[in-house]
Scaffold this motif. Structure first.
Motif, PDB file in Angstrom:
ATOM      1  N   LYS A  26      27.240  34.821  27.032  1.00 57.13           N
ATOM      2  CA  LYS A  26      28.468  35.545  26.700  1.00 57.13           C
ATOM      3  C   LYS A  26      29.163  35.920  27.998  1.00 57.13           C
ATOM      4  CE  LYS A  26      29.791  40.014  24.803  1.00 57.13           C
ATOM      5  NZ  LYS A  26      29.923  40.772  26.051  1.00 57.13           N
ATOM      6  N   LYS A  27      30.461  35.688  28.049  1.00 55.17           N
ATOM      7  CA  LYS A  27      31.219  36.061  29.242  1.00 55.17           C
ATOM      8  C   LYS A  27      31.300  37.575  29.341  1.00 55.17           C
ATOM      9  CE  LYS A  27      34.158  31.993  29.684  1.00 55.17           C
ATOM     10  NZ  LYS A  27      35.541  31.529  29.882  1.00 55.17           N
ATOM     11  N   GLN A  28      31.127  38.082  30.554  1.00 54.89           N
ATOM     12  CA  GLN A  28      31.246  39.507  30.817  1.00 54.89           C
ATOM     13  C   GLN A  28      32.730  39.867  30.898  1.00 54.89           C
ATOM     14  OE1 GLN A  28      28.446  41.879  31.743  1.00 54.89           O
ATOM     15  NE2 GLN A  28      27.623  40.322  30.379  1.00 54.89           N
ATOM     16  N   ARG A  29      33.094  40.987  30.299  1.00 55.40           N
ATOM     17  CA  ARG A  29      34.480  41.473  30.395  1.00 55.40           C
ATOM     18  C   ARG A  29      34.544  42.434  31.577  1.00 55.40           C
ATOM     19  NH1 ARG A  29      38.205  40.776  27.112  1.00 55.40           N
ATOM     20  NH2 ARG A  29      38.987  42.895  27.261  1.00 55.40           N
ATOM     21  N   VAL A  30      35.398  42.093  32.564  1.00 59.16           N
ATOM     22  CA  VAL A  30      35.470  42.844  33.813  1.00 59.16           C
ATOM     23  C   VAL A  30      36.890  43.372  34.015  1.00 59.16           C
ATOM     24  CG1 VAL A  30      35.158  42.730  36.319  1.00 59.16           C
ATOM     25  CG2 VAL A  30      33.656  41.402  34.815  1.00 59.16           C
ATOM     26  N   LEU A  31      36.977  44.644  34.387  1.00 58.07           N
ATOM     27  CA  LEU A  31      38.262  45.266  34.699  1.00 58.07           C
ATOM     28  C   LEU A  31      38.233  45.725  36.152  1.00 58.07           C
ATOM     29  CD1 LEU A  31      41.036  46.457  33.815  1.00 58.07           C
ATOM     30  CD2 LEU A  31      39.796  48.563  33.216  1.00 58.07           C
ATOM     31  N   PHE A  32      39.214  45.288  36.935  1.00 55.82           N
ATOM     32  CA  PHE A  32      39.379  45.726  38.315  1.00 55.82           C
ATOM     33  C   PHE A  32      40.435  46.825  38.341  1.00 55.82           C
ATOM     34  CE2 PHE A  32      37.811  41.379  38.716  1.00 55.82           C
ATOM     35  CZ  PHE A  32      36.760  41.566  39.609  1.00 55.82           C
ATOM     36  N   VAL A  33      40.102  47.955  38.962  1.00 56.86           N
ATOM     37  CA  VAL A  33      40.990  49.120  38.968  1.00 56.86           C
ATOM     38  C   VAL A  33      41.292  49.539  40.408  1.00 56.86           C
ATOM     39  CG1 VAL A  33      41.209  51.560  38.307  1.00 56.86           C
ATOM     40  CG2 VAL A  33      40.068  49.949  36.766  1.00 56.86           C
ATOM     41  N   CYS A  34      42.560  49.816  40.672  1.00 62.36           N
ATOM     42  CA  CYS A  34      42.959  50.474  41.919  1.00 62.36           C
ATOM     43  C   CYS A  34      43.999  51.532  41.537  1.00 62.36           C
ATOM     44  CB  CYS A  34      43.456  49.481  42.972  1.00 62.36           C
ATOM     45  SG  CYS A  34      45.017  48.663  42.599  1.00 62.36           S
ATOM     46  N   ILE A  35      44.766  52.009  42.480  1.00 55.60           N
ATOM     47  CA  ILE A  35      45.713  53.077  42.155  1.00 55.60           C
ATOM     48  C   ILE A  35      46.947  52.527  41.446  1.00 55.60           C
ATOM     49  CG2 ILE A  35      47.228  54.867  43.104  1.00 55.60           C
ATOM     50  CD1 ILE A  35      45.042  55.339  45.233  1.00 55.60           C
ATOM     51  N   GLY A  36      47.658  51.580  42.073  1.00 58.16           N
ATOM     52  CA  GLY A  36      48.930  51.124  41.527  1.00 58.16           C
ATOM     53  C   GLY A  36      48.918  49.793  40.810  1.00 58.16           C
ATOM     54  N   ASN A  37      47.773  49.077  40.826  1.00 57.58           N
ATOM     55  CA  ASN A  37      47.690  47.739  40.239  1.00 57.58           C
ATOM     56  C   ASN A  37      48.764  46.839  40.847  1.00 57.58           C
ATOM     57  OD1 ASN A  37      48.012  46.101  37.042  1.00 57.58           O
ATOM     58  ND2 ASN A  37      46.412  45.783  38.523  1.00 57.58           N
ATOM     59  N   SER A  38      48.963  47.019  42.149  1.00 52.43           N
ATOM     60  CA  SER A  38      49.982  46.272  42.877  1.00 52.43           C
ATOM     61  C   SER A  38      49.380  45.410  43.983  1.00 52.43           C
ATOM     62  CB  SER A  38      50.987  47.256  43.484  1.00 52.43           C
ATOM     63  OG  SER A  38      51.946  46.589  44.259  1.00 52.43           O
ATOM     64  N   CYS A  39      48.188  45.770  44.442  1.00 59.09           N
ATOM     65  CA  CYS A  39      47.575  45.056  45.567  1.00 59.09           C
ATOM     66  C   CYS A  39      46.128  44.673  45.268  1.00 59.09           C
ATOM     67  CB  CYS A  39      47.616  45.899  46.841  1.00 59.09           C
ATOM     68  SG  CYS A  39      49.254  46.432  47.347  1.00 59.09           S
ATOM     69  N   ARG A  40      45.204  45.620  45.490  1.00 62.83           N
ATOM     70  CA  ARG A  40      43.774  45.318  45.456  1.00 62.83           C
ATOM     71  C   ARG A  40      43.279  44.772  44.124  1.00 62.83           C
ATOM     72  NH1 ARG A  40      41.970  51.099  47.457  1.00 62.83           N
ATOM     73  NH2 ARG A  40      43.769  51.555  46.126  1.00 62.83           N
ATOM     74  N   SER A  41      43.596  45.451  43.035  1.00 63.15           N
ATOM     75  CA  SER A  41      43.082  44.989  41.741  1.00 63.15           C
ATOM     76  C   SER A  41      43.716  43.664  41.322  1.00 63.15           C
ATOM     77  CB  SER A  41      43.272  46.063  40.662  1.00 63.15           C
ATOM     78  OG  SER A  41      44.632  46.443  40.558  1.00 63.15           O
ATOM     79  N   GLN A  42      44.967  43.445  41.711  1.00 70.00           N
ATOM     80  CA  GLN A  42      45.612  42.157  41.411  1.00 70.00           C
ATOM     81  C   GLN A  42      44.930  41.030  42.189  1.00 70.00           C
ATOM     82  OE1 GLN A  42      47.972  41.329  39.219  1.00 70.00           O
ATOM     83  NE2 GLN A  42      48.680  43.334  38.560  1.00 70.00           N
TER      84      GLN A  42
END
Length: 159
Positions: A26-42
């Motif tokens: 089963k594929k793992q569902r992963v969420l990347f979080v940063c402050i603005g979702n403009s740089c790091r998490s993107q």
């Protein structure tokens, strides 16, 4: 029989074929979080989709979403032949309605979602910084994402 005594092989029925191991898991569902979702998490989302799409379903979000993705984020990813066209900053509240197995938090602030394992990455926020800093941050995130993918592929817990 064919000339030379070679018999043509009939194809195996689909049900007799074995699926590759990655397709079974089963594929793992992963969420990347940063402050603005403009740089790091993107960046993390782009790397994870490019390298780990066989083992994870990925999204990104911000604690306080920016109005747009940083042009330098797009430039850095395009340098690596990765496109985030159509992406936009999203709030954790919006995507957090879906269940995630792993939340990778780069914000420096608490970020929890029910049922998800939270992994914290210390990554400098490049917003307002030079292209050199963006490249350095992208390189760090790419390495962290690859480590996460390798851990998941080997069955180890991320983190």
């Amino acid at each position: 029989a064919q000339p030379g005594g070679v018999q043509p092989r009939s194809p195996q029925p689909r049900s007799a074929q074995q699926a590759p191991p990655a397709a079974v898991a089963k594929k793992q569902r992963v969420l990347f979080v940063c402050i603005g979702n403009s740089c790091r998490s993107q960046m993390a989302e782009a790397f994870a989709k490019a390298y780990g799409g066989d083992i994870m379903v990925v999204q990104s979000a911000g604690l306080v979403p920016a109005t747009m993705i940083s042009p330098l984020t797009k430039q850095i990813l395009e340098e690596r032949n990765l496109s985030i066209d159509g992406h936009f900053p999203k709030a954790v509240d919006l995507v957090g309605r879906e269940p995630f197995d792993v939340v990778v938090n780069m914000s420096g602030h608490p970020a929890k979602l029910p049922g998800a394992q939270v992994v914290t990455w210390q990554v400098k926020d490049p917003i307002g910084e030079s292209l050199k800093v963006y490249r350095s941050v992208a390189e760090q995130i790419e390495g962290l994402v690859m480590g996460l993918i390798m851990a998941m592929r080997s069955g180890r817990a991320p983190g």
